[in-house]
Design an enzyme around this catalytic site. Structure first.
Site, PDB file in Angstrom:
ATOM      1  N   LEU A 214       0.826  -1.203   0.000  1.00 23.11           N
ATOM      2  CA  LEU A 214       0.000   0.000   0.000  1.00 23.11           C
ATOM      3  C   LEU A 214       0.868   1.263   0.000  1.00 23.11           C
ATOM      4  O   LEU A 214       0.705   2.143  -0.846  1.00 23.11           O
ATOM      5  CB  LEU A 214      -0.909  -0.014   1.244  1.00 23.11           C
TER       6      LEU A 214
ATOM      7  N   ALA B 121       2.207   8.329  -0.260  1.00 23.14           N
ATOM      8  CA  ALA B 121       0.862   7.801  -0.015  1.00 23.14           C
ATOM      9  C   ALA B 121       0.898   6.735   1.070  1.00 23.14           C
ATOM     10  O   ALA B 121       1.746   5.857   1.052  1.00 23.14           O
ATOM     11  CB  ALA B 121       0.288   7.205  -1.296  1.00 23.14           C
ATOM     12  N   GLY B 122      -0.009   6.863   2.009  1.00 23.76           N
ATOM     13  CA  GLY B 122      -0.163   5.862   3.056  1.00 23.76           C
ATOM     14  C   GLY B 122      -1.599   5.955   3.496  1.00 23.76           C
ATOM     15  O   GLY B 122      -2.506   5.585   2.753  1.00 23.76           O
TER      16      GLY B 122
ATOM     17  N   ILE C 130       7.582  -2.190   2.755  1.00 26.28           N
ATOM     18  CA  ILE C 130       6.640  -3.308   2.683  1.00 26.28           C
ATOM     19  C   ILE C 130       7.184  -4.509   3.466  1.00 26.28           C
ATOM     20  O   ILE C 130       8.182  -5.122   3.080  1.00 26.28           O
ATOM     21  CB  ILE C 130       6.322  -3.690   1.223  1.00 26.28           C
ATOM     22  N   THR C 131       6.477  -4.825   4.558  1.00 31.04           N
ATOM     23  CA  THR C 131       6.878  -5.914   5.463  1.00 31.04           C
ATOM     24  C   THR C 131       6.649  -7.270   4.812  1.00 31.04           C
ATOM     25  O   THR C 131       5.634  -7.463   4.143  1.00 31.04           O
ATOM     26  CB  THR C 131       6.060  -5.820   6.768  1.00 31.04           C
TER      27      THR C 131
ATOM     28  N   ILE D 147      15.747   1.829  34.098  1.00 34.42           N
ATOM     29  CA  ILE D 147      15.913   0.942  35.260  1.00 34.42           C
ATOM     30  C   ILE D 147      17.119   0.022  35.063  1.00 34.42           C
ATOM     31  O   ILE D 147      17.838  -0.294  36.007  1.00 34.42           O
ATOM     32  CB  ILE D 147      14.613   0.130  35.494  1.00 34.42           C
TER      33      ILE D 147
ATOM     34  N   GLY E  46      19.800   0.790  33.668  1.00 33.80           N
ATOM     35  CA  GLY E  46      21.046   1.547  33.709  1.00 33.80           C
ATOM     36  C   GLY E  46      21.857   1.313  32.449  1.00 33.80           C
ATOM     37  O   GLY E  46      21.318   1.281  31.342  1.00 33.80           O
ATOM     38  N   GLY E  47      23.160   1.130  32.609  1.00 32.41           N
ATOM     39  CA  GLY E  47      24.051   0.965  31.461  1.00 32.41           C
ATOM     40  C   GLY E  47      23.655  -0.191  30.567  1.00 32.41           C
ATOM     41  O   GLY E  47      23.769  -0.114  29.341  1.00 32.41           O
TER      42      GLY E  47
ATOM     43  N   GLU F 268       0.840   1.407  10.446  1.00 34.76           N
ATOM     44  CA  GLU F 268      -0.622   1.235  10.447  1.00 34.76           C
ATOM     45  C   GLU F 268      -1.330   2.499  10.947  1.00 34.76           C
ATOM     46  O   GLU F 268      -2.287   2.439  11.711  1.00 34.76           O
ATOM     47  CB  GLU F 268      -1.043   0.010  11.268  1.00 34.76           C
TER      48      GLU F 268
END
Lengths: 273, 387
Positions: B126, B131-132, B158-159, B345, B347-348, B371
């Site tokens: 699509l 265009a979407g 396109i997946t 949470i 951290g690194g 979507e």
């Protein structure tokens, strides 16, 4: 000659989920089953049974049957339900308060009576151990009680069509060599976790499971007395139990030029070299 | 009173897919993410479990479930791996669903069994560069010549369009234009079934994305692609209406996916907060962390209720578009917010790619875009309120 339709019993157990903290409970030190699942090791014989059936004409066409059998309290029917979702065709649940505390000897006695009650069974299949008791005793004891040939710890299994009858051929892996063992049916076979990759149930299986027959037997239904099983019918008794001590810290070797020697000394002390 | 408790069938499906996700998907997710590789083995196992056939009847090779069952499965997979969740979502709700909803009996019999069994994947062509959600920008054209549609144009993002098992792309194209009284041009949009082995069809080099690295995404080129006249999917000129319907439903599935991502962040953060110690106690004992996790849980919970509500309206045959937009928007917000909090949470470690929360952080961004962007959802919600 047309082969007889196969009737395969798969023994399954409802065991505490190893993901949670497992412990013993009550005065007789029985296993706490409050967070339990179908024993992972029992998914292997179930998969093996389904594969045998599929390789020999399928359940629908050839009329073969895989019956999942469990013994345990009410909630153990969850294990049977899971087996039915995965693909077993029928379920049997032996449930009776008098069974509580049964050891392997009492369990094999009760299961032998269930197999006889089902009748006309060609193959009894089991996992290599339960993931709670881990004794691996039941399949051998069951074979003895049923006076059937046994093959334990099979890592490969096939059914050979002998025209009218079947033989099983199993591979058994030892530390130094492997054996191939053949047997006529009926027989008792336990399988290892190397034999296959168990399937997951699909949605069709989940919905179909509810329509499959699930029979519940009491002790009376299989012709046993209260004294035959449970604590009274067991050959072993747990006198005491202690929680496993928490793992202690390991020995840390700091390398000051002699780490290799220290390591060898340590291994020697532990009698590992 | 509304009741969102799951029936036994749905709950058993959730438990099964959750177990599969933890045991089979989770151990290989970081590897496929790093290598940008499509997990064919895992997809094959998902296919064996019937996940690609969940909402289709058995006569088409499906599992006889429904769209909600598909959403539940997507949620459980997204908890550990958004790439595989979008592979399932796009394969079923965007790929196979248009054939199921708008195909002739012949088209359904031709395509659905192999799509529902997961042997093949279909994708939905699509989106274009201009265009979407706004279909009027569509530039791809299809012209009927001697009983064949000749399609020309390009598609973007396109997946599932370039995997080894992709067999079909449904493509939207302009089939006619009329000039309105005010001089503006109205485009007639139609949809076509384009088998991927059709000469002139090319899945171009895959994108180098921020996330969803194990999901297959390509630009497509269609150069004089000729398909038989009967490959028109649905009525001529109904292409726009049809894909709007597909997107409305798809939003519920994407919302489910976002909820899975949001919950995956909660689960990881909770586990880590109970393990990691700092200043003499677990970090979960600090209110700054426990409140953060409580808020994360609340976002996941409310977003889940929103998609359950949209799905139950859809299955009951009631209007559900606005609820689907709300669910998609709050779900993607929850995923984005939770992945930000979870990485904080951690951290690194939250900044290290192989950690699941870091993957969710990168993967969740696109949930606010795919979507229908958050802005498009807001536009639809406001429009429904008469604004």
């Amino acid at each position: 000659m047309e082969n007889k339709a196969l009737k395969i019993v798969v023994l399954i157990k409802h065991v505490p989920d190893a993901e949670f903290d497992r412990h013993l409970t009550g005065p007789s030190h029985t296993v706490d089953r409050s967070t339990s699942i179908l024993s992972e090791l029992d998914e292997y014989p179930l998969e093996a049974a389904l594969q045998l059936v599929e390789a020999h004409g399928g359940a629908k066409k050839a009329g073969h049957q895989v019956i999942a059998v469990t013994m345990g309290p009410d909630q153990a029917s969850a294990a049977v339900k899971k087996a039915l979702q995965i693909g077993a065709h029928e379920g049997v649940h032996l449930s009776d308060e008098a069974l509580a505390g049964s050891d392997a000897a009492a369990t094999s006695l009760a299961l032998a009576a269930v197999v006889k009650q089902i009748g006309d069974v060609d193959l009894v299949m089991a996992g290599m151990a339960s993931t709670d008791g881990e004794t691996s005793l039941v399949p051998a004891q069951l074979a003895e009680r049923l006076q059937l040939p046994q093959v334990t710890f099979a890592s490969e299994l096939e059914l050979q069509d002998e025209g009218g009858t079947y033989r099983i051929r199993a591979r058994r892996d030892g530390d130094t060599h492997s054996d191939t063992i053949e047997s006529a049916l009926p027989a008792v076979v336990s399988v290892t976790d190397q034999i296959n990759e168990p399937r997951y149930p699909n949605f069709k299986g989940i919905m179909a499971a509810k329509k499959k027959p699930l029979t519940t037997f009491s002790l009376a239904d299989i012709g046993l007395e209260t004294a035959d099983v449970g604590f009274d019918g067991s050959w072993t008794r747990v006198e005491s139990a202690a929680a496993r001590p928490p793992r202690s810290h390991g020995t840390i070797i700091t390398d000051e030029g002699d780490a290799g020697k220290q390591l060898v000394d340590f291994l020697e002390q532990q009698k590992l070299v | 009173m509304p009741d969102f408790a799951l029936s036994e069938d749905y709950q058993d499906l959730v438990d099964t897919v959750r177990e599969f996700a933890d045991e089979v998907i989770a151990p290989v997710s970081a590897k496929h993410d790093e290598e940008h590789s499509f997990p064919y083995d895992v997809v094959a196992q998902m296919a064996e479990m019937g996940l690609f056939g969940l909402p289709f009847e058995e006569e088409y090779g499906g599992m006889g479930g429904d769209y909600f069952a598909l959403c539940l499965a997507i949620e459980q997979i997204a908890r550990v791996d958004q790439s595989l969740a979008i592979t399932l979502e796009a394969g079923v709700s965007l790929g196979a669903m248009p054939v199921y909803r708008f195909g002739t009996e012949e088209q359904k019999k031709r395509w659905l069994p192999e799509l529902a069994s997961g042997q093949s994947l279909a994708s939905f062509g699509l989106t274009e560069s201009e265009a979407g959600s706004d279909a009027s920008g569509t530039k791809t054209t299809a012209k009927l010549e001697n009983g064949e549609w000749v399609i020309n144009g390009t598609k973007e993002f396109i997946t599932n369009s370039g995997t080894d098992i992709t067999k079909l792309v449904t493509v939207t194209a302009v089939t006619d234009t009329t000039t309105r009284d005010d001089g503006t041009v109205k485009k007639e949009i139609s949809t076509f079934l384009v088998p991927t082995d059709t000469p002139g069809f090319t899945a171009e080099k895959p994108y180098n994305k921020v996330g969803w690295n194990a999901s297959d995404t390509h630009p497509l080129t269609l150069k004089d692609v000729r398909v038989p006249e009967e490959n028109l999917l649905g009525e001529r000129g109904r292409g726009y209406a049809n894909f709007v319907q597909i997107l409305d439903e798809g939003r519920i599935a994407v919302a489910a996916m976002a909820v899975g991502a949001a919950q995956g962040c909660v689960d990881e953060a909770l586990r880590y907060a109970k393990e990691r110690k700092a200043f003499g106690q677990t970090i979960g004992e600090f209110q700054s962390i426990s409140f953060k996790i409580a808020r994360m849980q609340s976002r996941a919970h409310t977003a889940r209720l929103a998609y359950y509500d949209a799905a139950s309206r859809m299955l009951a045959g009631k209007p559900f578009k606005t609820e689907a937009s709300i669910a998609k928007m709050v779900g993607s917000d929850a995923a984005m917010d939770n992945s930000r909090d979870a990485t904080q949470i951690f951290g690194g470690y939250g900044f290290i790619n192989e950690f699941r929360v870091a993957r969710h952080y990168r993967d969740s961004k696109i949930l606010e875009v795919g979507e229908g962007t958050t802005e498009v959802q807001l536009m639809l919600i406001a429009r429904d309120m008469g604004l």
